[in-house]
Design a protein around this motif. Structure first.
Motif, PDB file in Angstrom:
ATOM      1  N   UNK A  43       0.836  -1.208   0.000  1.00  0.00           N
ATOM      2  CA  UNK A  43       0.000   0.000   0.000  1.00  0.00           C
ATOM      3  C   UNK A  43       0.869   1.256   0.000  1.00  0.00           C
ATOM      4  N   UNK A  44       1.911   1.273   0.818  1.00  0.00           N
ATOM      5  CA  UNK A  44       2.811   2.425   0.869  1.00  0.00           C
ATOM      6  C   UNK A  44       3.485   2.646  -0.477  1.00  0.00           C
ATOM      7  N   UNK A  45       3.898   1.558  -1.118  1.00  0.00           N
ATOM      8  CA  UNK A  45       4.551   1.662  -2.419  1.00  0.00           C
ATOM      9  C   UNK A  45       3.602   2.250  -3.457  1.00  0.00           C
ATOM     10  N   UNK A  46       2.356   1.784  -3.463  1.00  0.00           N
ATOM     11  CA  UNK A  46       1.381   2.309  -4.419  1.00  0.00           C
ATOM     12  C   UNK A  46       1.085   3.777  -4.161  1.00  0.00           C
ATOM     13  N   UNK A  47       1.015   4.177  -2.907  1.00  0.00           N
ATOM     14  CA  UNK A  47       0.807   5.589  -2.589  1.00  0.00           C
ATOM     15  C   UNK A  47       1.977   6.438  -3.068  1.00  0.00           C
ATOM     16  N   UNK A  48       3.185   5.925  -2.915  1.00  0.00           N
ATOM     17  CA  UNK A  48       4.365   6.653  -3.382  1.00  0.00           C
ATOM     18  C   UNK A  48       4.393   6.770  -4.900  1.00  0.00           C
ATOM     19  N   UNK A  53       3.861  10.384  -9.579  1.00  0.00           N
ATOM     20  CA  UNK A  53       3.233  10.823 -10.825  1.00  0.00           C
ATOM     21  C   UNK A  53       2.676  12.240 -10.696  1.00  0.00           C
ATOM     22  N   UNK A  54       2.073  12.526  -9.537  1.00  0.00           N
ATOM     23  CA  UNK A  54       1.526  13.862  -9.310  1.00  0.00           C
ATOM     24  C   UNK A  54       2.638  14.911  -9.330  1.00  0.00           C
ATOM     25  N   UNK A  55       3.762  14.592  -8.711  1.00  0.00           N
ATOM     26  CA  UNK A  55       4.890  15.533  -8.692  1.00  0.00           C
ATOM     27  C   UNK A  55       5.523  15.694 -10.071  1.00  0.00           C
ATOM     28  N   UNK A  56       5.537  14.642 -10.859  1.00  0.00           N
ATOM     29  CA  UNK A  56       6.054  14.742 -12.232  1.00  0.00           C
ATOM     30  C   UNK A  56       5.215  15.714 -13.051  1.00  0.00           C
ATOM     31  N   UNK A  57       3.895  15.622 -12.883  1.00  0.00           N
ATOM     32  CA  UNK A  57       2.992  16.514 -13.617  1.00  0.00           C
ATOM     33  C   UNK A  57       3.196  17.947 -13.170  1.00  0.00           C
ATOM     34  N   UNK A  58       3.341  18.167 -11.856  1.00  0.00           N
ATOM     35  CA  UNK A  58       3.589  19.517 -11.354  1.00  0.00           C
ATOM     36  C   UNK A  58       4.900  20.072 -11.869  1.00  0.00           C
ATOM     37  N   UNK A  59       5.925  19.259 -11.894  1.00  0.00           N
ATOM     38  CA  UNK A  59       7.226  19.707 -12.392  1.00  0.00           C
ATOM     39  C   UNK A  59       7.157  20.033 -13.872  1.00  0.00           C
ATOM     40  N   UNK A  60       6.452  19.210 -14.631  1.00  0.00           N
ATOM     41  CA  UNK A  60       6.298  19.477 -16.058  1.00  0.00           C
ATOM     42  C   UNK A  60       5.560  20.787 -16.283  1.00  0.00           C
TER      43      UNK A  60
END
Length: 64
Positions: A43-48, A53-60
């Protein structure tokens, strides 16, 4: 009959019996505990992954 010898034998047999019982009870509990730990790690791995992915989109979006 010597009572101290009888007491020594009874105590030794009780100790062996209790140690075998504790080993069996800890053995089965550790498996279920290990499964719970594996599930928690998954579960922790899936949350990470989702957070990554969310941070990648923000960085892009910031680099535009």
């Amino acid at each position: 009959m010597n009572w101290s010898l009888l007491l020594l034998l009874v105590c030794s047999l009780m100790m062996i019996y209790m140690m075998v019982g504790m080993k069996r009870s800890h053995g089965s509990g550790s498996r279920s505990n290990q499964s719970m730990m594996d599930w928690t790690l998954l579960q922790d791995f899936n949350e990470l992954k989702v957070e990554n992915e969310r941070l990648k989109i923000q960085l892009f979006n910031l680099s535009k």
